[in-house]
Scaffold this active site. Structure first.
Site, PDB file in Angstrom:
ATOM      1  N   GLY A 216      -5.547 -17.010  -0.166  1.00 31.52           N
ATOM      2  CA  GLY A 216      -4.881 -17.004  -1.468  1.00 31.52           C
ATOM      3  C   GLY A 216      -5.768 -17.320  -2.656  1.00 31.52           C
ATOM      4  O   GLY A 216      -5.270 -17.468  -3.773  1.00 31.52           O
ATOM      5  N   GLU A 245      -8.125 -18.915   5.806  1.00 29.49           N
ATOM      6  CA  GLU A 245      -7.847 -17.505   6.127  1.00 29.49           C
ATOM      7  C   GLU A 245      -7.973 -16.629   4.892  1.00 29.49           C
ATOM      8  O   GLU A 245      -7.001 -16.010   4.454  1.00 29.49           O
ATOM      9  CB  GLU A 245      -6.404 -17.378   6.641  1.00 29.49           C
ATOM     10  CG  GLU A 245      -6.055 -18.234   7.819  1.00 29.49           C
ATOM     11  CD  GLU A 245      -4.551 -18.233   8.089  1.00 29.49           C
ATOM     12  OE1 GLU A 245      -3.751 -18.118   7.140  1.00 29.49           O
ATOM     13  OE2 GLU A 245      -4.191 -18.325   9.247  1.00 29.49           O
ATOM     14  N   GLY A 247      -8.540 -13.507   2.594  1.00 28.80           N
ATOM     15  CA  GLY A 247      -8.586 -12.055   2.692  1.00 28.80           C
ATOM     16  C   GLY A 247      -9.308 -11.542   1.463  1.00 28.80           C
ATOM     17  O   GLY A 247     -10.486 -11.193   1.485  1.00 28.80           O
ATOM     18  N   ARG A 283      -1.575  -1.389  -6.215  1.00 28.71           N
ATOM     19  CA  ARG A 283      -1.496  -2.710  -6.856  1.00 28.71           C
ATOM     20  C   ARG A 283      -1.055  -2.666  -8.327  1.00 28.71           C
ATOM     21  O   ARG A 283      -0.238  -3.491  -8.740  1.00 28.71           O
ATOM     22  CB  ARG A 283      -2.814  -3.484  -6.711  1.00 28.71           C
ATOM     23  CG  ARG A 283      -3.213  -3.738  -5.250  1.00 28.71           C
ATOM     24  CD  ARG A 283      -4.164  -4.896  -5.079  1.00 28.71           C
ATOM     25  NE  ARG A 283      -3.507  -6.164  -5.286  1.00 28.71           N
ATOM     26  CZ  ARG A 283      -3.510  -6.841  -6.391  1.00 28.71           C
ATOM     27  NH1 ARG A 283      -4.181  -6.411  -7.424  1.00 28.71           N
ATOM     28  NH2 ARG A 283      -2.857  -7.971  -6.477  1.00 28.71           N
ATOM     29  N   TYR A 287       2.313  -4.814  -8.462  1.00 20.88           N
ATOM     30  CA  TYR A 287       2.132  -6.209  -8.919  1.00 20.88           C
ATOM     31  C   TYR A 287       1.610  -6.291 -10.351  1.00 20.88           C
ATOM     32  O   TYR A 287       1.126  -7.352 -10.752  1.00 20.88           O
ATOM     33  CB  TYR A 287       1.107  -6.942  -8.050  1.00 20.88           C
ATOM     34  CG  TYR A 287       1.228  -6.746  -6.562  1.00 20.88           C
ATOM     35  CD1 TYR A 287       2.291  -7.299  -5.846  1.00 20.88           C
ATOM     36  CD2 TYR A 287       0.254  -6.049  -5.852  1.00 20.88           C
ATOM     37  CE1 TYR A 287       2.381  -7.139  -4.474  1.00 20.88           C
ATOM     38  CE2 TYR A 287       0.334  -5.893  -4.487  1.00 20.88           C
ATOM     39  CZ  TYR A 287       1.408  -6.431  -3.796  1.00 20.88           C
ATOM     40  OH  TYR A 287       1.483  -6.272  -2.441  1.00 20.88           O
ATOM     41  N   CYS A 312       4.527  12.567  -9.597  1.00 16.51           N
ATOM     42  CA  CYS A 312       5.651  12.675 -10.545  1.00 16.51           C
ATOM     43  C   CYS A 312       6.445  11.391 -10.601  1.00 16.51           C
ATOM     44  O   CYS A 312       7.620  11.368 -10.203  1.00 16.51           O
ATOM     45  CB  CYS A 312       6.559  13.817 -10.116  1.00 16.51           C
ATOM     46  SG  CYS A 312       5.689  15.372 -10.129  1.00 16.51           S
ATOM     47  N   GLU A 313       5.819  10.322 -11.018  1.00 16.42           N
ATOM     48  CA  GLU A 313       6.539   9.055 -11.132  1.00 16.42           C
ATOM     49  C   GLU A 313       5.861   8.235 -12.202  1.00 16.42           C
ATOM     50  O   GLU A 313       4.635   8.164 -12.252  1.00 16.42           O
ATOM     51  CB  GLU A 313       6.504   8.334  -9.770  1.00 16.42           C
ATOM     52  CG  GLU A 313       7.110   6.963  -9.843  1.00 16.42           C
ATOM     53  CD  GLU A 313       7.506   6.387  -8.490  1.00 16.42           C
ATOM     54  OE1 GLU A 313       7.646   7.139  -7.509  1.00 16.42           O
ATOM     55  OE2 GLU A 313       7.667   5.161  -8.443  1.00 16.42           O
ATOM     56  N   TYR A 341      -6.594  -5.058  -0.302  1.00 18.27           N
ATOM     57  CA  TYR A 341      -5.265  -4.477  -0.550  1.00 18.27           C
ATOM     58  C   TYR A 341      -5.357  -3.170  -1.347  1.00 18.27           C
ATOM     59  O   TYR A 341      -4.504  -2.882  -2.169  1.00 18.27           O
ATOM     60  CB  TYR A 341      -4.353  -5.509  -1.232  1.00 18.27           C
ATOM     61  CG  TYR A 341      -4.323  -6.829  -0.488  1.00 18.27           C
ATOM     62  CD1 TYR A 341      -3.722  -6.914   0.760  1.00 18.27           C
ATOM     63  CD2 TYR A 341      -4.935  -7.978  -1.002  1.00 18.27           C
ATOM     64  CE1 TYR A 341      -3.728  -8.110   1.478  1.00 18.27           C
ATOM     65  CE2 TYR A 341      -4.944  -9.173  -0.288  1.00 18.27           C
ATOM     66  CZ  TYR A 341      -4.341  -9.227   0.941  1.00 18.27           C
ATOM     67  OH  TYR A 341      -4.358 -10.402   1.651  1.00 18.27           O
TER      68      TYR A 341
HETATM   69  N1  LLP Z   1      -3.048 -16.061   5.477  1.00 16.54           N
HETATM   70  C1  LLP Z   1      -1.782 -15.612   5.538  1.00 16.54           C
HETATM   71  C2  LLP Z   1      -0.854 -16.227   6.473  1.00 16.54           C
HETATM   72  C3  LLP Z   1      -1.379 -14.555   4.695  1.00 16.54           C
HETATM   73  O1  LLP Z   1      -0.122 -14.127   4.754  1.00 16.54           O
HETATM   74  C4  LLP Z   1      -2.307 -13.977   3.810  1.00 16.54           C
HETATM   75  C5  LLP Z   1      -1.908 -12.887   2.901  1.00 16.54           C
HETATM   76  C6  LLP Z   1      -3.627 -14.469   3.785  1.00 16.54           C
HETATM   77  C7  LLP Z   1      -3.952 -15.520   4.647  1.00 16.54           C
HETATM   78  C8  LLP Z   1      -4.693 -13.917   2.886  1.00 16.54           C
HETATM   79  O2  LLP Z   1      -4.378 -14.045   1.540  1.00 16.54           O
HETATM   80  P1  LLP Z   1      -5.479 -13.678   0.428  1.00 16.54           P
HETATM   81  O3  LLP Z   1      -6.651 -14.609   0.619  1.00 16.54           O
HETATM   82  O4  LLP Z   1      -5.889 -12.277   0.639  1.00 16.54           O
HETATM   83  O5  LLP Z   1      -4.761 -13.852  -0.862  1.00 16.54           O
HETATM   84  N2  LLP Z   1      -0.713  -7.170  -0.970  1.00 16.54           N
HETATM   85  C9  LLP Z   1      -0.881  -8.293  -1.868  1.00 16.54           C
HETATM   86  C10 LLP Z   1      -1.366  -9.524  -1.162  1.00 16.54           C
HETATM   87  C11 LLP Z   1      -0.453  -9.974  -0.036  1.00 16.54           C
HETATM   88  C12 LLP Z   1      -1.035 -11.110   0.750  1.00 16.54           C
HETATM   89  C13 LLP Z   1      -0.242 -11.353   1.992  1.00 16.54           C
HETATM   90  N3  LLP Z   1      -0.719 -12.438   2.799  1.00 16.54           N
HETATM   91  C14 LLP Z   1      -1.825  -7.910  -3.009  1.00 16.54           C
HETATM   92  O6  LLP Z   1      -2.244  -6.758  -3.080  1.00 16.54           O
HETATM   93  O7  LLP Z   1      -2.095  -8.733  -3.866  1.00 16.54           O
END
Ligand code: LLP
Length: 383
Positions: A216, A245, A247, A283, A287, A312-313, A341
């Site tokens: 996050g 964790e 991402g 995105r 969002y 077309c949106e 993402y």
């Molecule tokens: N751990 C868990 C349990 C999660 O559900 C997620 C992301 C992460 C770690 C990694 O989060 P990050 O470090 O990437 O923020 N599609 C959305 C983001 C959804 C994230 C879902 N869970 C976007 O494009 O912003």
């Protein structure tokens, strides 16, 4: 960034739209994490970008994986990520996924609900350690779609459930610790203070060797040094090892989406109709995500454009109010910060072909995923 010559060559060799990744940036991000959280276990959230070349690169750099589906588990294993460094998370954990995780010999699970824990009772989970994912019941101060820590969100167990399951797991000697992933794109540190305040009494009562703080971290400007201080103080006081964790933080800046201007329209707003839009990068539509857009090898008078997709949106847009030099059909644009993402959320909406994916190598470029074709669209359809 990427030099213009390489960008033109990619457009020529592989066409557009194409995702381009620079692995060097991922390496830098891993180095930052290792610097600030030197003893932490890094489990990459595969959902951010499951491309095999990226997963392999992470595996080679000793990064583990957080997976939530059969597909992510299969991809992590295929890339060579050690099962000891894989955690199964998420709200699914149905029979099929549980059996696959046991068969793969992964080491960690994060339980998202009491119902999951009941289902696990039907299987031999003796080789696994479990985190309990707490719903921290707080406002993570982020976009509502990314707020997983709010009480009304579907994620994690209530405090009462967490106590019940922790007691069970402690008695069995299988409590890894507690887990909170409060949301994505978090930049306000009071969120982490609140999370740790919620977790402290649980660790004091049940022990557990690890704290899993989720991911996050806000991109592009998360203050890792300050975050690390908070985490170190907490983990030291309670004798815990840190699991995280990330991402987006690991891969966002490594990715670029190359797109071509198809048409220009002038009117109440000036529009550039590009060959990439919401089917390739959702995105901005989903969002209000902001991704910097630059023109390749163009300069001079600037204009303000809506940078739109070909569908077309009205949500089919890459950016709004973007300042760019005068552009025309055939010009190229690079959308940056799309390594997380981006491709993974692309779709076949309006029967679009999902883009090609290319990585930059020391001596050029390498196609790591082909652009889809009509045959791919029709492959699973039956007469
Ligand atoms: N751990 C868990 C349990 C999660 O559900 C997620 C992301 C992460 C770690 C990694 O989060 P990050 O470090 O990437 O923020 N599609 C959305 C983001 C959804 C994230 C879902 N869970 C976007 O494009 O912003």
């Amino acid at each position: 960034m990427i030099d213009n010559k390489t960008v033109f060559k990619i457009a020529q060799d592989y066409g557009t739209p194409t995702y381009i990744y620079k692995l060097e940036y991922i390496q830098n991000n891993i180095a930052k994490l290792n610097k600030y959280l030197p003893n932490a276990k890094i489990l990459y959230a595969v959902k951010a970008n499951p491309n095999g070349a990226i997963l392999k690169f992470l595996a080679q750099n000793n990064v583990g994986a957080e997976v939530i589906s059969l597909g992510e588990l299969a991809r992590a294993l295929k890339a060579g990520i050690n099962p000891n460094n894989i955690s199964l998370d998420g709200p699914r954990q149905d029979t099929e996924l549980i059996l696959a995780a046991i068969k793969a010999g992964i080491k960690w699970v994060s339980l998202d609900s009491y119902s999951q824990w009941q289902l696990w009772q039907q299987f031999d989970y003796s080789n696994l350690k479990f985190f309990i994912r707490l719903n921290p019941d707080l406002d993570p101060k982020t976009h509502q779609h990314l707020a997983t820590g709010a009480a009304e969100s579907k994620f994690g167990m209530t405090l009462e459930e967490s106590h019940v399951v922790a007691k069970d797991l402690k008695a069995k000697g299988q409590l890894a610790g507690f887990h909170v992933h409060a949301g994505s794109q978090i930049s306000d540190f009071s969120v982490y203070d609140e999370v740790l305040a919620r977790l402290k009494p649980l660790f004091e009562k049940y022990g557990g060797a690890h704290i899993n703080i989720g991911g996050g971290f806000h991109v592009p400007d998360f203050d890792f040094e300050a975050f690390a201080t908070i985490m170190h103080n907490f983990s030291k006081a309670l004798g815990l090892k840190i699991v995280t964790e990330p991402g987006r933080y690991l891969v966002a800046d490594s990715g670029f989406l190359l797109t071509k201007v198809l048409h220009k329209k002038t009117g109440a707003l000036d529009h550039l109709i590009c060959d990439a839009g919401m089917a390739d990068l959702i995105r901005p539509a989903l969002y209000n995500g902001v991704h910097p857009i630059t023109a390749i090898a163009k300069s001079g008078n600037e204009n303000i454009y809506d940078v739109d997709g070909p569908l077309c949106e009205n949500a089919d847009r890459l950016g709004r109010g973007i300042k760019l030099p005068e552009l025309d059909s055939g010009d190229l644009l690079l959308v940056s910060q799309v390594g997380a993402y981006g491709f993974t959320m692309s779709s076949n909406y309006a029967s679009s072909f999902r883009p090609a994916e290319v990585i930059l190598t020391n001596n050029g470029t390498k196609l790591v995923k082909k652009r889809e074709t009509v045959e791919d669209l029709l492959r699973l359809e039956l007469d």
